[in-house]
Every structure is written in C-alpha cells, then in structure tokens.
Design an enzyme around this catalytic site. Structure first.
Site, PDB file in Angstrom:
ATOM      1  N   GLU A   7      13.583 -11.990  -5.449  1.00  0.00           N
ATOM      2  CA  GLU A   7      14.853 -12.238  -4.756  1.00  0.00           C
ATOM      3  C   GLU A   7      14.964 -13.675  -4.246  1.00  0.00           C
ATOM      4  OE1 GLU A   7      17.590 -10.294  -1.193  1.00  0.00           O
ATOM      5  OE2 GLU A   7      15.768  -9.271  -1.861  1.00  0.00           O
TER       6      GLU A   7
ATOM      7  N   CYS B 198      15.399   4.656  20.351  1.00  0.00           N
ATOM      8  CA  CYS B 198      16.662   3.917  20.325  1.00  0.00           C
ATOM      9  C   CYS B 198      17.695   4.654  21.177  1.00  0.00           C
ATOM     10  CB  CYS B 198      17.181   3.796  18.895  1.00  0.00           C
ATOM     11  SG  CYS B 198      16.129   2.800  17.827  1.00  0.00           S
TER      12      CYS B 198
ATOM     13  N   LEU C 241      12.217   5.954  -2.040  1.00  0.00           N
ATOM     14  CA  LEU C 241      12.882   5.009  -1.144  1.00  0.00           C
ATOM     15  C   LEU C 241      14.280   5.498  -0.771  1.00  0.00           C
ATOM     16  CD1 LEU C 241      12.691   1.171  -1.464  1.00  0.00           C
ATOM     17  CD2 LEU C 241      14.893   2.234  -1.088  1.00  0.00           C
TER      18      LEU C 241
ATOM     19  N   TYR D 152      10.786  -6.403 -11.861  1.00  0.00           N
ATOM     20  CA  TYR D 152       9.325  -6.371 -11.772  1.00  0.00           C
ATOM     21  C   TYR D 152       8.679  -6.973 -13.014  1.00  0.00           C
ATOM     22  CZ  TYR D 152       8.992  -3.829  -7.375  1.00  0.00           C
ATOM     23  OH  TYR D 152       9.046  -3.496  -6.050  1.00  0.00           O
TER      24      TYR D 152
ATOM     25  N   GLU E  31      10.748  -8.946  -2.875  1.00  0.00           N
ATOM     26  CA  GLU E  31      11.741  -9.668  -2.076  1.00  0.00           C
ATOM     27  C   GLU E  31      11.452 -11.170  -2.006  1.00  0.00           C
ATOM     28  OE1 GLU E  31      10.731  -6.685  -1.280  1.00  0.00           O
ATOM     29  OE2 GLU E  31      12.502  -5.466  -0.868  1.00  0.00           O
TER      30      GLU E  31
ATOM     31  N   ARG F 118       4.495   3.907   1.979  1.00  0.00           N
ATOM     32  CA  ARG F 118       5.555   4.900   2.189  1.00  0.00           C
ATOM     33  C   ARG F 118       6.173   5.375   0.880  1.00  0.00           C
ATOM     34  NH1 ARG F 118       8.261   8.465   2.789  1.00  0.00           N
ATOM     35  NH2 ARG F 118       9.817   8.991   4.363  1.00  0.00           N
ATOM     36  N   TYR F 119       6.274   4.486  -0.118  1.00  0.00           N
ATOM     37  CA  TYR F 119       7.024   4.838  -1.327  1.00  0.00           C
ATOM     38  C   TYR F 119       6.241   4.659  -2.620  1.00  0.00           C
ATOM     39  CZ  TYR F 119      10.498   3.995   2.289  1.00  0.00           C
ATOM     40  OH  TYR F 119      11.179   3.990   3.479  1.00  0.00           O
TER      41      TYR F 119
ATOM     42  N   LEU G 242      15.194   4.829   6.286  1.00  0.00           N
ATOM     43  CA  LEU G 242      15.379   3.486   5.736  1.00  0.00           C
ATOM     44  C   LEU G 242      16.817   3.251   5.294  1.00  0.00           C
ATOM     45  CD1 LEU G 242      13.931   0.828   4.814  1.00  0.00           C
ATOM     46  CD2 LEU G 242      13.807   1.886   2.550  1.00  0.00           C
TER      47      LEU G 242
ATOM     48  N   MET H  54       5.532  -0.475   3.287  1.00  0.00           N
ATOM     49  CA  MET H  54       6.465   0.120   2.348  1.00  0.00           C
ATOM     50  C   MET H  54       5.821   0.341   0.988  1.00  0.00           C
ATOM     51  SD  MET H  54      10.036  -1.515   0.917  1.00  0.00           S
ATOM     52  CE  MET H  54      10.892  -1.405   2.473  1.00  0.00           C
TER      53      MET H  54
ATOM     54  N   ARG I 265      19.625   2.547 -10.632  1.00  0.00           N
ATOM     55  CA  ARG I 265      19.074   1.219 -10.384  1.00  0.00           C
ATOM     56  C   ARG I 265      17.752   0.948 -11.107  1.00  0.00           C
ATOM     57  NH1 ARG I 265      20.862  -1.894  -6.253  1.00  0.00           N
ATOM     58  NH2 ARG I 265      18.757  -2.716  -5.880  1.00  0.00           N
TER      59      ARG I 265
ATOM     60  N   SER J 192       4.293  -5.119  -8.449  1.00  0.00           N
ATOM     61  CA  SER J 192       4.200  -5.751  -7.138  1.00  0.00           C
ATOM     62  C   SER J 192       2.745  -6.064  -6.790  1.00  0.00           C
ATOM     63  CB  SER J 192       4.784  -4.823  -6.072  1.00  0.00           C
ATOM     64  OG  SER J 192       4.547  -5.336  -4.777  1.00  0.00           O
TER      65      SER J 192
ATOM     66  N   CYS K 134      12.792   1.377  13.256  1.00  0.00           N
ATOM     67  CA  CYS K 134      12.719   2.800  12.936  1.00  0.00           C
ATOM     68  C   CYS K 134      12.769   3.018  11.423  1.00  0.00           C
ATOM     69  CB  CYS K 134      13.880   3.544  13.591  1.00  0.00           C
ATOM     70  SG  CYS K 134      13.880   3.444  15.389  1.00  0.00           S
TER      71      CYS K 134
ATOM     72  N   HIS L 173      14.211  -8.923   5.913  1.00  0.00           N
ATOM     73  CA  HIS L 173      14.929  -7.813   5.283  1.00  0.00           C
ATOM     74  C   HIS L 173      16.018  -7.330   6.237  1.00  0.00           C
ATOM     75  CE1 HIS L 173      15.809  -4.225   3.019  1.00  0.00           C
ATOM     76  NE2 HIS L 173      14.878  -4.512   2.126  1.00  0.00           N
TER      77      HIS L 173
ATOM     78  N   ASP M 273       3.337 -11.379  -0.460  1.00  0.00           N
ATOM     79  CA  ASP M 273       4.360 -11.460  -1.505  1.00  0.00           C
ATOM     80  C   ASP M 273       4.667 -10.084  -2.059  1.00  0.00           C
ATOM     81  OD1 ASP M 273       5.218 -14.146  -1.863  1.00  0.00           O
ATOM     82  OD2 ASP M 273       3.279 -14.656  -2.745  1.00  0.00           O
TER      83      ASP M 273
END
Length: 420
Positions: free
Chosen positions: A343, A395, A73, A105, A339, A146-147, A79, A57, A97, A112, A183, A259, A336
């Site tokens: 979180e 699926c 995202l 962060y 999350e 991905r993001y 997702l 991700m 957000r 991250s 997926c 997650h 790490d």
C-alpha cells in the site's frame, strides 16, 4: 554517535553489536542487576517457565492462504462491523476481494513477512528476558495471529503440548504487538484468546475461581509512548532524512501513517486515535520538532465513513501543491506487511511519482525495538499486574457483552469490579 544502554537494561543483556543507548539518562533510575546467574532457555527459575505470546493480526504467508485470511478478517465484527448481516456479507466480500489481494501479495514476494518478523522479535525478546528476569525464566516465545496461522487455537494447543495448562498450571503473558490499543485490534485478539481459553480450559467457576491447573494469564495491552519504541521510530526517521540534501532536510514533511478505523468505532469511544497521536507527539518531541508533520490514515475498506485524512490523498495533495519531499512513517505497525510493502511502497509512493517521496524503515529486526519489548515485558513481570487500569475501562458506547466478560476475565478478581 556512541550509544549507551537503552532505558536501564543491564550491560550483560545487550548483544555485543548493540552498545547503544536511547539517550534517556535512565541508567541511574533503574537497576536490574542480580547476583544470581542468568537462567537460560535450558534451566528454570523459581517462577518459570513463562509463555510470552505475541498477539497480532497476522497475514497469509503464501497466496494460497489469502481467501481463508480474508474470510476470517471480514467475519470479525470487532474489526469491520457489518451488523446483523456480518455472517452473510463477510464471506461474500472476502471472495470478491481474494483475486485482487492475491495479486498484491504476489507483488510483494508471494506472502506476508509478518510471521517471520513476529517470531524473530519474540524469540530475541525472550533471550533478553531470561537475563533480565531469571526468576520467571525460561521465557518461551509464541505467536497468536487473529486471521492467519498460527491462529489463537493453534497457539493454545502448542501451549498444552509444551507443558502449560491441562492441570499443570503455568503462566502466560499475552503481549499485544499493536502499540496503541483499539477494540478492533488488541480487543479483538483478546476476545479470541478469551473464547479459546474458555473452550479449552473451562470457564471460571463463580466468575472468579480458575479451573484447577489452568494457565494463569496476564496482558500487556498497550505501550504507545515507551521510550524504546519512540527511539526506534526516531532513529529510522533520522536515517531517512539523511538521504535528502542538507539544505532541504528541515523542510521535509513527515507523514505518520496508521491503519484507519470506521467512524462508527471512533465515535463509540475507541482510544486508538488518541494513542496513535500520543506516539506521534512523543516521536516528534524526541526529534525536537525538527520537521513539519501530519498524522494520516490508510487502508480504508468499503463505502462507510472512516477516520481520515487518507494517506494516499494526503500525499497526492501535497505533491500537487509542490511539496514533493515527504517521508512516510508507518507509526502503528511493528513490522513490514502488506500495508507497508504494497500500500505505501507500491501504491502511494509510485502514484506520487516523485523521488522526494520516501518511507522510513519499519521496525522489523531493529535491536533498539527488541530491547524495548524486553523492557516492557520485564516491568510487567516485575509488577505482577494482570493488565493496565486503562484496559478495565470499556468504550463509552460499548454494548458488547463479549467485550465486558473478556475484560473482566483478564482484569482478574482484584480489578474486575472496575470493568463497567
């Protein structure tokens, strides 16, 4: 405790500091020894070089990247499915957000660490692979997020710059860093890779024939119960359990946290919940079921129904009941990131307000874990498979043409007929 070789890796592969083993007694079962001198990163084997591409991700490395990260995202329907209004609602949610996520962060150091750990893990794995599988060496490390940077298209451009593709051929392995397939995660990353492959190298002619000199892709799409992954988790749990008084140790509750997914994805038939549960069971089996345990889920977003029970609610409820000795185990993450660092550490654990609520270390630079990655990749290269048979099955409720065509591509000509 003296450590032996992990799951059959040759002694010459292991770094001097790691003499250990996973205790699975597989040394006699596997033998990868070779009389050919190991190929280094400066030499090429008969089937090399090979690009090893870690898929994940990703996360913003600085707070300036947060809004772009969130925009990508929330634009991803794999997702977070928002229906026909995805392109409208996604950017709105991301913008709303952004200030909150920037603060989060900032609280964990300004970005991250997932890129740092992903690049380190891939580099170290490739060093081991050069010795394990010299015929496909050198194994070149790449990361495709991905993001966040490095995005899939950036990785693909780097492959071109390094001599892969564009009429020169070459082999690349897309290696998901989500041990359990979903997926929404691995599937989304592979769909993105398929999209950019088609844009940059052209679609297959007649559905099966590659464009001349295109990169030859294969996929490691899941590995939820690999012995090395299980052992790395188990060791981290054991280390944290040792911080409790011996007379209380067996009563500590292990809370495995992964997650969550929207229930619409779960009910469509996504295999992720079952594969996460398989990892948990394998870890507990390795621990001889030494402690009571539960699997819970974190990171729910939005008002729709998500898979539960939620990790935060679970911790609060147990503490209220007087069970204040809890170890949180991030079971679906390989390093790490927000999350775990925010979180779990700064929300869930601080809200619990109990010194007995702790967290097991993430895998990060764990040498046992990196050896597991090398073993997984080595077996994949030896088998010469395109992907697992499990990946060829969509699926039950999947209606996505993109998913269908992506799976057919990665399955290859021999097994694409299995994709239904």
């Amino acid at each position: 405790m003296a450590l032996r070789r992990p799951f059959g890796l040759p002694r010459q592969v292991l770094r001097p500091a790691v003499r250990s083993s996973l205790g699975y007694h597989q040394e006699q079962r596997f033998s990868f020894a070779t009389t050919v001198p190991p190929v280094t990163q400066n030499a090429t084997g008969s089937k090399g070089p090979t690009a090893m591409v870690f898929l994940n991700m990703g996360g913003p490395s600085t707070t300036n990247e947060v809004e772009d990260f969130l925009s990508r995202l929330f634009a991803d329907g794999d997702l977070i499915p928002l229906g026909r209004l995805q392109t409208y609602l996604g950017p709105l949610i991301a913008k709303r957000r952004t200030p909150k996520i920037i603060k989060q962060y900032s609280d964990i150091g300004g970005g991250s660490p997932i890129r740092k750990w992903s690049e380190y893990q891939c580099q170290e794995m490739c060093k081991l692979l050069d010795k394990l599988n010299p015929e496909t060496a050198p194994h070149k490390p790449y990361v495709a997020f991905r993001y966040a940077a490095p995005l899939t298209e950036q990785m693909y451009t780097q492959l071109f710059d390094d001599g892969f593709g564009k009429g020169r051929g070459g082999r690349a392995v897309a290696f998901t860093q989500y041990p359990q397939y979903s997926c929404s995660t691995t599937g989304s990353s592979l769909n993105e890779l398929w999209k950019w492959r088609n844009r940059l190298e052209g679609k297959r002619t007649n559905g099966t024939e590659e464009a001349s000199g295109a990169i030859q892709w294969s996929v490691i799409d899941r590995w939820p119960t690999h012995p090395g992954l299980v052992e790395a988790f188990a060791r981290n749990i054991e280390d944290q359990l040792k911080t409790y008084p011996e007379d209380k140790r067996s009563g500590v509750v292990l809370l495995f946290s992964a997650h969550s997914l929207p229930m619409s994805v779960v009910n469509r038939g996504d295999p992720y919940p079952a594969e996460v549960a398989a990892t948990v069971h394998a870890v507990m089996q390795r621990l001889n079921f030494s402690n009571p345990y539960r699997l819970c889920w974190q990171s729910q977003v939005g008002p729709s129904a998500w898979l539960g029970a939620q990790t935060s609610d679970t911790v609060q409820e147990y503490v209220k009941r007087g069970q204040t000795d809890l170890v949180l185990v991030p079971i679906a993450f390989t390093s790490d990131h927000i999350e775990t660092l925010y979180e779990l550490d700064l929300e869930v654990m601080e809200e619990a307000n109990s010194p007995g609520v702790k967290r097991a270390e993430s895998l990060n630079g764990n040498p046992i874990f990196i050896e597991a990655l090398a073993d997984i990749a080595h077996k994949h290269l030896q088998r010469g498979e395109k992907c697992s048979l499990q990946m060829t099955l969509r699926c039950q409720g999947c209606k996505s043409d993109r998913c269908l065509e992506s799976k057919k591509f990665f399955a290859g000509e021999e097994t694409s007929s299995l994709v239904v």
